[in-house]
Design a protein around this motif. Structure first.
Motif, PDB file in Angstrom:
ATOM      1  N   LEU A   1       0.861  -1.184   0.000  1.00 49.33           N
ATOM      2  CA  LEU A   1       0.000   0.000   0.000  1.00 49.33           C
ATOM      3  C   LEU A   1       0.896   1.232   0.000  1.00 49.33           C
ATOM      4  N   SER A   2       0.679   2.120  -0.963  1.00 55.31           N
ATOM      5  CA  SER A   2       1.422   3.379  -1.040  1.00 55.31           C
ATOM      6  C   SER A   2       0.446   4.533  -0.875  1.00 55.31           C
ATOM      7  N   ILE A   3       0.684   5.329   0.157  1.00 52.50           N
ATOM      8  CA  ILE A   3      -0.158   6.486   0.452  1.00 52.50           C
ATOM      9  C   ILE A   3       0.625   7.740   0.102  1.00 52.50           C
ATOM     10  N   GLY A   4       0.119   8.487  -0.865  1.00 58.03           N
ATOM     11  CA  GLY A   4       0.760   9.736  -1.258  1.00 58.03           C
ATOM     12  C   GLY A   4       0.174  10.901  -0.489  1.00 58.03           C
ATOM     13  N   VAL A   5       1.034  11.714   0.089  1.00 58.30           N
ATOM     14  CA  VAL A   5       0.601  12.861   0.886  1.00 58.30           C
ATOM     15  C   VAL A   5       0.898  14.137   0.104  1.00 58.30           C
ATOM     16  N   VAL A   6      -0.051  15.060   0.089  1.00 51.00           N
ATOM     17  CA  VAL A   6       0.154  16.320  -0.613  1.00 51.00           C
ATOM     18  C   VAL A   6      -0.374  17.474   0.234  1.00 51.00           C
TER      19      VAL A   6
ATOM     20  N   ALA B   1       9.419  14.977  -6.687  1.00 53.94           N
ATOM     21  CA  ALA B   1      10.552  14.056  -6.663  1.00 53.94           C
ATOM     22  C   ALA B   1      10.686  13.294  -7.968  1.00 53.94           C
ATOM     23  N   GLU B   2       9.604  13.197  -8.734  1.00 55.24           N
ATOM     24  CA  GLU B   2       9.609  12.517 -10.020  1.00 55.24           C
ATOM     25  C   GLU B   2       8.456  13.080 -10.836  1.00 55.24           C
ATOM     26  N   PRO B   3       8.380  12.799 -12.147  1.00 56.77           N
ATOM     27  CA  PRO B   3       7.257  13.301 -12.936  1.00 56.77           C
ATOM     28  C   PRO B   3       5.917  12.948 -12.291  1.00 56.77           C
ATOM     29  N   LEU B   4       4.995  13.883 -12.340  1.00 54.65           N
ATOM     30  CA  LEU B   4       3.739  13.733 -11.611  1.00 54.65           C
ATOM     31  C   LEU B   4       2.991  12.463 -12.009  1.00 54.65           C
TER      32      LEU B   4
ATOM     33  N   GLY C   1       4.512   9.498 -10.249  1.00 50.00           N
ATOM     34  CA  GLY C   1       4.203   9.482  -8.823  1.00 50.00           C
ATOM     35  C   GLY C   1       2.772   9.080  -8.547  1.00 50.00           C
ATOM     36  N   LEU C   2       1.838   9.631  -9.321  1.00 48.36           N
ATOM     37  CA  LEU C   2       0.426   9.291  -9.128  1.00 48.36           C
ATOM     38  C   LEU C   2       0.162   7.826  -9.442  1.00 48.36           C
ATOM     39  N   ALA C   3       0.904   7.258 -10.396  1.00 50.86           N
ATOM     40  CA  ALA C   3       0.706   5.850 -10.757  1.00 50.86           C
ATOM     41  C   ALA C   3       1.128   4.914  -9.628  1.00 50.86           C
TER      42      ALA C   3
ATOM     43  N   ARG D   1      -6.557  14.819 -12.459  1.00 47.20           N
ATOM     44  CA  ARG D   1      -5.394  13.985 -12.789  1.00 47.20           C
ATOM     45  C   ARG D   1      -5.190  12.853 -11.781  1.00 47.20           C
ATOM     46  N   ILE D   2      -5.974  12.830 -10.719  1.00 48.15           N
ATOM     47  CA  ILE D   2      -5.827  11.817  -9.668  1.00 48.15           C
ATOM     48  C   ILE D   2      -6.897  10.747  -9.852  1.00 48.15           C
ATOM     49  N   SER D   3      -6.466   9.509 -10.046  1.00 48.55           N
ATOM     50  CA  SER D   3      -7.416   8.420 -10.257  1.00 48.55           C
ATOM     51  C   SER D   3      -7.602   7.554  -9.012  1.00 48.55           C
ATOM     52  N   SER D   4      -6.709   7.654  -8.047  1.00 48.78           N
ATOM     53  CA  SER D   4      -6.813   6.842  -6.828  1.00 48.78           C
ATOM     54  C   SER D   4      -7.837   7.443  -5.870  1.00 48.78           C
ATOM     55  N   PRO D   5      -8.328   6.667  -4.894  1.00 50.05           N
ATOM     56  CA  PRO D   5      -9.197   7.236  -3.860  1.00 50.05           C
ATOM     57  C   PRO D   5      -8.486   8.364  -3.122  1.00 50.05           C
TER      58      PRO D   5
END
Length: 328
Positions: A149-154, A172-175, A178-180, A204-208
């Motif tokens: 599980l990867s949780i991205g914080v913004v 840190a890397e192309p958006l 990172g989103l993928a 642009r965000i497809s994840s929950p």
């Protein structure tokens, strides 16, 4: 030390400096970790990491995830990356210079291991005893330890800035890359900031997506009218300073320190002298406070901040999918 202003220009108007730095930034991002092969731990691994530089930092999100995992009846172990170790952090024996301020604070909430390599830290923790899961303080892009599980914080206020990689921007890397990687996005900020973030980046965000807001922890301190000299390090201490104002404190001055600046005798003497002359109380963050010498720490009040997440259902669903089922 504030983040570069050109990192946060509108994505469609990045400015000359960002455009010139972009090719080098993309090359660096693609090279990082390209040749590593990951190790899969026998228990679920959760990464909690910032997708872009911002004011909120990673620790509050990690603590929120740890708290929910513990409430579900599991015993997580926190992993941090650093030069020391692999070693389990003992808050009574280790200092921030050895293991890092954020990891030192995290050790008060769950067993915390620090190591130069994520997989090395996980193996050492497993050799010592059992763990239901690992929660990584970062490591989203590092392939050394395979994540379930990867949780991205913004930071909802700053968002993804100009949408470019460091040093051309805050990523840190192309958006898209990172989103993928992200299974769940956690945006942190006020309702107004989150609405602006959703309007600019939501498509642009497809994840929950899960929303939270940093709030000061109630300690009994009455900040209304308090004269303070506030200082803080980190990538951008603006949120901490704004929170003090929101509590009603009367700052005589805010001092933003370089991210890695050491609290040497000269700096501390200057801060103490100025606070005395201006009849102000020295105030800093929890993470900065643990970096202070013990004798000086007694002269400083720290303001703890915690992430409040009203709806944890997206996190519970993600944890279940990662293998943390309540019927274990």
């Amino acid at each position: 030390m504030s983040l570069p202003a050109y990192w946060f220009t509108p994505p469609d108007r990045p400015g000359l400096r960002a455009r010139l730095l972009t090719p080098w930034a993309l090359w660096r991002a693609r090279r990082a970790g390209a040749d590593q092969v990951g190790w899969r731990a026998p228990v679920p691994v959760i990464s909690v990491d910032m997708l872009a530089a911002g004011s909120v930092g990673n620790l509050p999100a990690v603590l929120a995830v740890i708290g929910q995992v513990q409430r579900l009846g599991f015993a997580p172990v926190i992993l941090a990356r650093g030069a020391a170790g692999p070693v389990r952090i003992d808050p009574r024996r280790h200092c921030a210079e050895e293991v890092g301020g954020a990891a030192l604070l995290a050790a008060d909430f769950a067993p915390t291991w620090v190591a130069p390599d994520w997989a090395e830290g996980a193996r050492a923790a497993l050799a010592e005893g059992s763990a239901d899961c690992f929660v990584m303080m970062g490591g989203l892009r590092d392939p050394a330890l395979i994540k379930d599980l990867s949780i991205g914080v913004v930071d909802a206020v700053r968002g993804f800035g100009n949408g470019r990689c460091r040093p051309a921007g805050p990523l840190a890397e192309p958006l898209e890359a990172g989103l993928a990687r992200v299974h769940l996005m956690l945006k942190v900020g006020s309702h107004a900031a989150q609405a602006r973030f959703a309007a600019l980046w939501g498509a642009r965000i497809s994840s929950p997506v899960m929303a939270g807001e940093l709030q000061p922890l109630e300690t009994g301190m009455d900040w209304a009218g308090a004269r303070v000299l506030a200082f803080a390090g980190g990538e951008d201490p603006a949120l901490f300073f704004a929170m003090l104002r929101g509590l009603g404190a009367e700052p005589v001055r805010f001092e933003a320190l370089a991210t890695k600046e050491a609290y040497g005798p000269g700096l501390l003497a200057r801060l103490e002298r100025e606070a005395s002359l201006r009849r102000a109380q020295l105030v800093t963050t929890e993470e900065d406070a643990v970096r202070l010498p013990l004798a000086f720490r007694r002269k400083v009040i720290s303001l703890p901040m915690r992430l409040q997440v009203p709806d944890l259902a997206p996190l519970d669903a993600a944890l279940t999918q990662a293998g943390l089922r309540q019927d274990k």
